[in-house]
Structure formats: structure tokens, C-alpha cells
Design a protein around this motif. Structure first.
Motif, PDB file in Angstrom:
ATOM      1  N   LEU A 112       0.826  -1.204   0.000  1.00  0.00           N
ATOM      2  CA  LEU A 112       0.000   0.000   0.000  1.00  0.00           C
ATOM      3  C   LEU A 112       0.862   1.256   0.000  1.00  0.00           C
ATOM      4  O   LEU A 112       0.684   2.158  -0.826  1.00  0.00           O
ATOM      5  CB  LEU A 112      -0.918  -0.016   1.226  1.00  0.00           C
ATOM      6  N   LEU A 113       1.818   1.334   0.940  1.00  0.00           N
ATOM      7  CA  LEU A 113       2.625   2.541   1.031  1.00  0.00           C
ATOM      8  C   LEU A 113       3.466   2.718  -0.223  1.00  0.00           C
ATOM      9  O   LEU A 113       3.598   3.836  -0.728  1.00  0.00           O
ATOM     10  CB  LEU A 113       3.513   2.482   2.271  1.00  0.00           C
ATOM     11  N   ALA A 114       4.021   1.604  -0.732  1.00  0.00           N
ATOM     12  CA  ALA A 114       4.819   1.712  -1.950  1.00  0.00           C
ATOM     13  C   ALA A 114       3.960   2.242  -3.088  1.00  0.00           C
ATOM     14  O   ALA A 114       4.373   3.149  -3.815  1.00  0.00           O
ATOM     15  CB  ALA A 114       5.404   0.350  -2.305  1.00  0.00           C
ATOM     16  N   ALA A 115       2.740   1.705  -3.217  1.00  0.00           N
ATOM     17  CA  ALA A 115       1.876   2.146  -4.312  1.00  0.00           C
ATOM     18  C   ALA A 115       1.516   3.623  -4.166  1.00  0.00           C
ATOM     19  O   ALA A 115       1.604   4.390  -5.124  1.00  0.00           O
ATOM     20  CB  ALA A 115       0.608   1.296  -4.348  1.00  0.00           C
TER      21      ALA A 115
ATOM     22  N   SER B 110      -6.319  -2.439   2.825  1.00  0.00           N
ATOM     23  CA  SER B 110      -6.645  -1.568   3.958  1.00  0.00           C
ATOM     24  C   SER B 110      -6.778  -2.380   5.243  1.00  0.00           C
ATOM     25  O   SER B 110      -6.330  -1.948   6.312  1.00  0.00           O
ATOM     26  CB  SER B 110      -7.926  -0.783   3.679  1.00  0.00           C
ATOM     27  N   LEU B 111      -7.375  -3.570   5.142  1.00  0.00           N
ATOM     28  CA  LEU B 111      -7.517  -4.401   6.344  1.00  0.00           C
ATOM     29  C   LEU B 111      -6.137  -4.776   6.887  1.00  0.00           C
ATOM     30  O   LEU B 111      -5.856  -4.641   8.089  1.00  0.00           O
ATOM     31  CB  LEU B 111      -8.322  -5.657   5.991  1.00  0.00           C
ATOM     32  N   VAL B 133      -0.430   7.644   5.870  1.00  0.00           N
ATOM     33  CA  VAL B 133      -1.669   7.124   5.283  1.00  0.00           C
ATOM     34  C   VAL B 133      -2.736   8.217   5.250  1.00  0.00           C
ATOM     35  O   VAL B 133      -3.435   8.394   4.248  1.00  0.00           O
ATOM     36  CB  VAL B 133      -2.165   5.894   6.067  1.00  0.00           C
ATOM     37  N   ASP B 134      -2.828   8.990   6.340  1.00  0.00           N
ATOM     38  CA  ASP B 134      -3.808  10.080   6.355  1.00  0.00           C
ATOM     39  C   ASP B 134      -3.490  11.123   5.286  1.00  0.00           C
ATOM     40  O   ASP B 134      -4.389  11.690   4.659  1.00  0.00           O
ATOM     41  CB  ASP B 134      -3.846  10.739   7.734  1.00  0.00           C
ATOM     42  N   PRO B 206      -6.784   4.829   1.660  1.00  0.00           N
ATOM     43  CA  PRO B 206      -6.416   5.580   2.873  1.00  0.00           C
ATOM     44  C   PRO B 206      -7.594   5.824   3.816  1.00  0.00           C
ATOM     45  O   PRO B 206      -7.468   5.616   5.025  1.00  0.00           O
ATOM     46  CB  PRO B 206      -5.866   6.894   2.321  1.00  0.00           C
ATOM     47  N   ILE B 207      -8.763   6.206   3.259  1.00  0.00           N
ATOM     48  CA  ILE B 207      -9.903   6.508   4.132  1.00  0.00           C
ATOM     49  C   ILE B 207     -10.395   5.242   4.821  1.00  0.00           C
ATOM     50  O   ILE B 207     -10.697   5.235   6.017  1.00  0.00           O
ATOM     51  CB  ILE B 207     -11.017   7.221   3.341  1.00  0.00           C
TER      52      ILE B 207
END
Lengths: 416, 342
Positions: A112-115, B110-111, B133-134, B206-207
Motif C-alpha cells: 500500500l505505502l509503496a503504491a 486496507s484491512l 496514510v492520512d 487511505p480513508i
């Protein structure tokens, strides 16, 4: 209470809690509990090395597979299998499941962070081509064609357009939004509940529908042209519920005893709101407004329908089309010319920096809860109460020197 | 010491003691207060006025179009208001297929990330990751659109082709021409619902993550520590304490993400190539969505065409309204439940 409680009965020596005497007892070094054991490190490194080699073997030698994504997926699957097998050799099922799940969670976070970082840096890096030219910020696209080099033309008109539109939107949103949030929290009642429900419903309004509403009502019926004011109205319709909802949440967090203390001192409702509630929630309210602004600046769909397209600097929101940053990006990248696309990415980088800057500002202001003070605020509050103390002491010494009944002050010993 | 006067019941009944009537407590507001309340109340009225104006205007204008086609509005696939045959079946199908693909992408990410942030990572790193993330929630959608259009579009084609080759026996993954033959040309895979879904999915992660993480972090520490004390592993705690307590947050966060995904306009508009028939093959080029339809057709629409677009917008609004309301209801209920059992 002036009487000191003495223990009246002998405490049984067995029942009393005693702290053991630690003098003379050797205390070893504190153990590190979170250290990675050799087994763990071996499993991880071994599985990584094994999976990567297997995948490379499959792709290069054994089978005719190709592609980076395929290699990554295959290597990851091998890694999971190898890691499970290696952990299984030393641990029971419970622990194996725990380890594998932890690996899965970490990989979800990493992907996720990489994307997300890739999305951001992709824009920033491709935008770097247009950004170093100063004219990008000082000129407009008025006399620049699609084939002109990057040393000509710029997005001044879009920057100014965004600033004008968001200013108008904020000029409507801030007073109306904050007053509504105050109404929801301070006045209350049945009507307030209706307002809250309606506002909550409106946060679901898709932004393109807000744009369509302003287009069909204001643009077609009132102004008969697309202009900056219509765009500002569309942004307002979209932003208002967001700001009201977050301001409502912030105001709800203001401690009730602060309000009650203020009422107990005999203030009016209005003064309580103005001097107690709003200052207490100030940082949270700022955050609500800034985050709403970031959303308002970044949305493309409402302005796409309402503001019209132009390459000319237009300072009058009521006359003629006025372009903003997101719309300018949209129009740049619609062009097949690589230079225009480069301009589009440059504009996107500017918009991104603007929005992320706003967000960081909101974090810096709103990181504290209601009533919590920053260092500077605490220093000033401390100074104010020192000033008050000095004032009171000066008054007291003045009183005692002129012979006024100042006995209470002298008892406190607050002056020599 | 404060003492209350003693009235004996008999004395009152006899008329000897004179029991005072309880005072009526009244508040007389000062003129500033009256004005203050009037002003904030009028702000509330103005807000509701604006919001209701939007809703009523949409409904009113939409009814012109709806009264012409009636219930077939929901079943017609074509969109040609000027010949009076138009409906949202195709665009609604596209909207939902994009949103479902988006959720398939975003839900595991997200999970996993929410559990990682609430259960695994500690200290400074956790704070930094939460902020990051926010922060990503604030990235404008057009930036995601740029990435999807200029990078993902080309990079994802081998993956699409692989899926359609090896999983093509599942109908939705097949990519075929009208004769039913499998297509392998790269052009057949661009501008598909799959690509738009991935981009929208990343956008809503993110949300979703921040709502789920908040719900997980509210799992009661008593139960959490109890599980650890009984010898549970981290996964054991997650399975028996964190997930059951955070279930409302997971469902609510997912639905809020769904609401966002349904209404997303510009990223979808940039990626897809609009069509007006139902395309079950999500990997194949061509799909549509309600918001993309509005962005596409508003400028050339006649008075009646605009009314038809309003009707489509109204349908979309009603759907996101239901989704959002049930999401916030679920989140709120899970919050109060977690508090009472802590």
C-alpha cells in the motif's frame, strides 16, 4: 481535616506488604525482550534468498516465463511457502500461523505505502521537467501553442484562478459552516437534529452532481455563462457539508465543564461561545477548514462543469471563463503533444505540493486536542497569569499602605 | 449549613403552615443572546436551504425526464435522450463493476495495513505511518488519474492478458470479440473497468484504512491483555478480540470507501473509454459510470438531455446516500458497543 490518622492496631507482620531490601543483591543487566533470535533471522533471510533464486531460475532457465510483475508475484508466493516450511521445523501450528499472518500484514502495508508513494512521486518526477522554468509560474498560456518549448507559457492564470475561486468559496463556507456547527452544538433542539441529518446526507453528494446542479441552476438560469463565481459556488456546495461535519465533531469535544464554569460566572450565552467555546476548539476548527480547503482545491469534477476553459489570466470571477489548477491539468493532458503533457504533470506537481502543504499545516495546527496549548501559547498564558499576580500584589500593597482593610492579603503573606 | 424548612403534612392540610408555591424558573435572555441564537439559527436554516435546494432542484428537473421514460429508465442501456430512449442500466452496471473491483483491491490492503498499524508496528514508526496514510487521503483524484492513465494503463496489460488467458474460463475474465473468439491484442485490454477499478481502489484505501485502524485501536485493553495472558499469539488476539470488536469499523469503513468509489469522476473519466451497453468482461476495453456520463455529456446536452443527466445524477446520489448512511450507522453502533463492554 486537621486530625492525623494514627494506626490504632498492630499490623500483623505477615499481612503487611513489604518491599524487599535490595541492598547487596546483584542486579544483572536488563534483558532485551524484543531481540530478533537467530532462528527468526535465519528463517526470514533463508526464505527470501531461496524464493528469489527459485523465481529467477524459473524465469531464466527452466521455464520460458517473462515479466517483472510475474517474477515478483512468483517470488512472493515461494517466499511465503518457504517461510512457512522453515518456521514449521521449529514451532507449533499456532506460532506458524502467527508468523505467516504477521508477514502478510507487513506485506499489505508495504504494498500500500509503496503504491501510494509511487503515485505521488510519479507525478512529482514527471513534473520536474516543467518546474525548473521560472516562466512556468509567471506566464499564462495566452500566446503559447502546443508546440512551443517549456521556456514559454505557464500556469499563472490557473494558480490565480484557484486562489480566487477558493477564496470566494471560503468566504461563504467559513462563516456559514462555523455558524451552523455552533448552532448544532450550542442551540440544539429538533431543528438542529434535522440540520445535522441533512448535512450528513449531503456529504454523500458526488462532486460531479454538485457541479451539475450549479451548471443547471446558476450557469444556465442566472449568469448564462461559465465563470469563476459559478466554479466557486460548486466548490462551496461540495465543501460546506465536509466543513460543517468536522467542525461539529470538534465543537462536541469541548468539555462541558468549561461552558458551565463560564455560565456560572454569569456570562451570556454569546460571550461563552465567543470567549470559551471557540477559542478552546480553535485548532480543531482550523484543521476542519484547512482539510475542507484541500478537498475543495483538489476536486476537478465540479469545476469541469462550471468554470469554463481559457488560457488567459482572468481576474474577474463574474465575467468570462476562469481556469483552476485541476482543470488546467485535465486540459493539458488531453493534448497529444508531449510538451503539453509535461506541463500537465508540472501543474499536477504544483497542485500536489499545495494540497500536501495544506495538509501538513492542518496537522501542525490541529495535532492537539481542544484546550491543549502549544508551547508558545502556554508561555503566553503563564506570562499573563504572572502579570495578573503582579497586578494583584501591587494592589494589595497599595491597599495596605493606605490603610484599607487588607488583612486577608497580609495573612496570605503575599507581600512583604 | 443550609437547612430546608420543615413542613409537616398535617400542618399544610390544616392550613396552618403556609407552603410556598414552587417558583417558576424562567430565563430571560439578554438581547445579545437573542440575537446570537437568531443568527446561528438562520445559518442553520441557510445551510439546510442550500442542501434542500440541491436535492429538490435535482428531483424536480429529473422528474421531467423520468416522467417520459418511467421505470424503463432503470433497465434501458442506451443513452440517447433526444430520441427518448435512455436509461442507466449500462452506466450503473459500469459504476458498480468499477466499485466492486476497487473494493476487491482496497479491502485486503486496507484491512492488512490497519491491523499492521494497530497491532504490529509500535512507537515512532507507527505515528509516522499513520500520518503518511492520512496524508495520502488528501491526494487529489486527478493525480491518481494521471498515474492510472500514464503508467498503470501500459503496465497492467500483461497482467490482464495473463488473467484472461489462464482464467478465461470464468466468464467475467474472458476477453472475446463478438464471435466469441479470445482476443490477445493489447488494445483489447486498455481503458477497461479493471484498470479504472484498481486506480479507484488505491484512491479509497487511505480513508478505509484510517476508519478501520481507529475501530481496531478501540478494542478494549482488558480483553486484549486477557487473551495474551492466556497465552494467545498476536494472531490469536487479532482473531478473538480485535476483529470481533472492530467488525463494525471494517464494514463501515468498507462502505464509506464504496460510497467514494461510486461517486468518483475524474480518474474514471480519464481512464475508461465510454460505452453504452453492459460489458460483463471487466478486463476488456470499454465501460462507463454515472459520473463519467455526466462529465461526458453535460456540455452538448439539450434542455431535456440535461434533465436526463439530472435523473442519472439523482440515482447515483440516492445510492451513495444509502451506502453512506448505513456506513455511519454501523460505525456509530460499533463504537458505542465497544465502549460499554470495555
Amino acid at each position: 481535616m486537621s486530625t492525623v490518622m494514627e494506626p490504632s492496631i498492630e499490623v500483623d507482620s505477615l499481612a503487611a506488604t513489604r518491599i524487599p531490601d535490595k541492598t547487596g543483591v546483584a542486579v544483572g543487566p536488563r534483558r532485551v525482550l524484543r531481540r530478533v533470535t537467530f532462528d527468526d533471522a535465519f528463517n526470514l533471510v533463508g526464505a527470501l534468498a531461496g524464493s528469489m533464486s527459485t523465481a529467477t531460475l524459473l524465469f531464466g532457465w527452466v521455464t520460458p516465463l517473462t515479466g517483472v510483475i510475474g517474477w515478483l508475484v512468483l517470488a512472493y508466493l515461494f517466499f511465503l511457502a518457504l517461510y512457512t516450511a522453515l518456521t514449521w521445523m521449529r514451532s507449533d501450528t499456532q506460532e506458524v500461523v502467527d508468523r505467516v499472518v504477521t508477514v502478510l500484514l507487513i506485506s499489505a502495508g508495504a504494498v500500500l505505502l509503496a503504491a501510494l508513494l509511487f503515485v505521488v512521486f510519479f507525478t512529482l518526477i514527471r513534473g520536474a521537467e516543467a518546474l525548473p522554468h521560472l516562466n512556468f509560474f509567471t506566464q499564462t498560456m495566452q500566446s503559447t501553442g502546443p508546440l512551443d518549448p517549456l521556456t514559454q507559457g505557464g500556469i499563472l492564470h490557473a494558480i490565480v484562478g484557484t486562489l480566487i475561486q477558493i477564496s470566494i468559496a471560503l468566504a461563504i463556507t467559513i462563516p456559514l459552516g462555523l455558524a451552523t456547527a455552533v448552532f448544532l452544538n450550542e442551540v440544539g433542539g429538533t431543528f438542529a437534529r434535522i440540520v445535522r441529518t441533512v448535512v450528513e446526507a449531503m456529504t454523500a453528494l458526488p462532486s460531479v452532481v454538485a457541479g451539475l446542479f450549479v451548471y443547471a441552476s446558476f450557469v444556465l438560469l442566472v449568469s448564462h455563462q461559465r465563470n469563476g463565481f459559478a466554479a466557486a459556488l460548486a466548490i462551496t456546495v461540495m465543501m460546506l457539508p465536509i466543513v460543517i461535519r468536522s467542525a461539529d465533531v470538534v465543537l462536541r469535544l469541548v468539555a462541558a465543564n468549561l461552558r458551565e464554569a463560564s455560565f456560572a460566572l454569569g456570562t451570556t450565552h454569546w460571550r461563552t461561545v465567543w470567549h470559551v467555546v471557540l477559542p478552546t476548539a480553535r485548532s480543531g476548527l482550523m484543521t476542519a477548514i484547512i482539510l475542507g480547503t484541500a478537498r475543495g482545491i483538489g476536486e476537478t469534477a465540479p469545476v469541469l462543469l462550471t468554470s469554463g476553459m481559457t488560457g488567459v489570466l482572468n481576474l474577474n470571477p463574474f465575467e468570462g471563463p476562469m481556469v483552476s489548477l485541476p482543470l488546467q491539468i485535465f486540459s493539458f493532458i488531453g493534448s497529444p503533444e508531449p510538451l503539453m503533457v509535461a506541463r500537465g504533470f508540472g501543474t499536477a506537481a504544483v497542485l500536489l505540493v499545495l494540497v500536501l502543504g495544506l495538509f501538513v499545516a492542518a496537522r501542525a495546527i490541529g495535532g492537539r486536542g481542544p484546550g491543549e496549548l502549544s508551547n508558545g501559547q502556554r508561555r503566553r498564558a503563564h506570562q499573563r497569569s504572572l502579570d495578573d499576580l503582579g497586578r494583584i500584589e501591587a494592589l494589595a500593597s497599595h491597599m495596605s499602605s493606605v490603610g484599607a482593610p487588607a488583612s486577608r492579603h497580609s495573612q496570605n503573606g503575599s507581600h512583604p | 449549613m443550609t437547612r430546608l424548612p420543615v413542613f409537616s403534612r398535617s400542618a399544610v392540610q390544616d392550613g396552618v403552615g403556609d407552603r410556598p408555591e414552587p417558583r417558576a424558573i424562567t430565563t430571560r435572555s439578554s438581547p445579545t443572546d437573542v440575537m446570537f441564537r437568531a443568527i446561528v439559527r438562520s445559518a442553520g436554516v441557510a445551510t439546510v436551504g442550500i442542501m434542500l435546494a440541491v436535492g429538490l432542484f435535482l428531483a424536480l428537473r429529473a422528474s421531467t425526464a423520468l416522467s417520459v421514460v418511467g421505470p424503463s429508465f432503470l433497465t434501458t442501456q442506451e443513452w440517447s435522450p433526444d430520441t427518448q430512449t435512455f436509461g442507466v442500466a449500462a452506466v450503473l452496471f459500469g459504476t458498480f463493476s468499477i466499485a466492486i473491483i476497487a473494493l476487491t483491491v482496497s479491502l485486503p490492503l486496507s484491512l492488512g495495513t490497519a491491523l499492521l498499524l494497530s497491532e504490529v508496528v509500535r512507537g515512532r514508526l507507527r505515528q509516522a505511518l499513520i500520518s503518511l496514510v492520512d496524508l495520502m487521503a488528501a491526494v487529489p483524484s486527478i493525480v491518481f488519474g494521471l498515474w492510472g492513465f500514464f503508467f498503470l494503463q501500459a503496465a497492467i496489460i500483461p497482467v490482464s492478458r495473463w488473467i484472461s488467458t489462464y482464467l478465461g474460463w470464468i466468464p467475467i475474465f474472458a476477453v472475446t470479440d463478438p464471435n466469441g473468439d479470445a482476443l490477445t491484442d493489447a488494445n483489447a485490454f486498455t481503458s477497461s473497468a479493471f484498470i479504472a477499478g484498481i486506480v479507484v481502489g488505491l484512491m479509497v484505501v487511505p480513508i478505509q484504512t484510517s476508519i478501520m485502524r481507529e475501530a481496531f485501536s478501540q478494542a478494549p485493553p482488558g480483553e486484549r491483555e486477557g487473551a495474551y495472558a492466556l497465552g494467545a499469539t498476536r494472531w490469536g488476539v487479532i482473531k478473538t478480540v480485535v476483529l470481533p470488536f472492530g467488525r463494525g469499523g471494517v464494514i463501515g469503513g468498507t462502505m464509506l470507501g464504496l460510497g467514494r468509489a461510486l461517486g468518483e469522476t475524474i480518474a474514471v473519466y480519464m481512464i475508461i473509454s465510454p460505452i453504452f451497453f453492459i460489458n460483463w468482461e471487466v478486463l476488456k476495453s470499454g465501460t462507463n459510470s454515472v459520473s463519467a456520463l455526466i462529465a461526458l455529456r453535460y456540455s452538448e446536452a439539450s434542455e431535456f438531455g440535461l434533465s436526463a443527466l439530472m435523473a442519472a445524477g439523482l440515482v447515483l446520489f440516492l445510492i451513495t446516500l444509502v451506502v453512506n448512511f448505513s456506513a455511519s450507522l454501523i460505525v456509530a453502533r460499533s463504537r458505542s458497543g465497544a465502549g460499554s463492554e470495555a
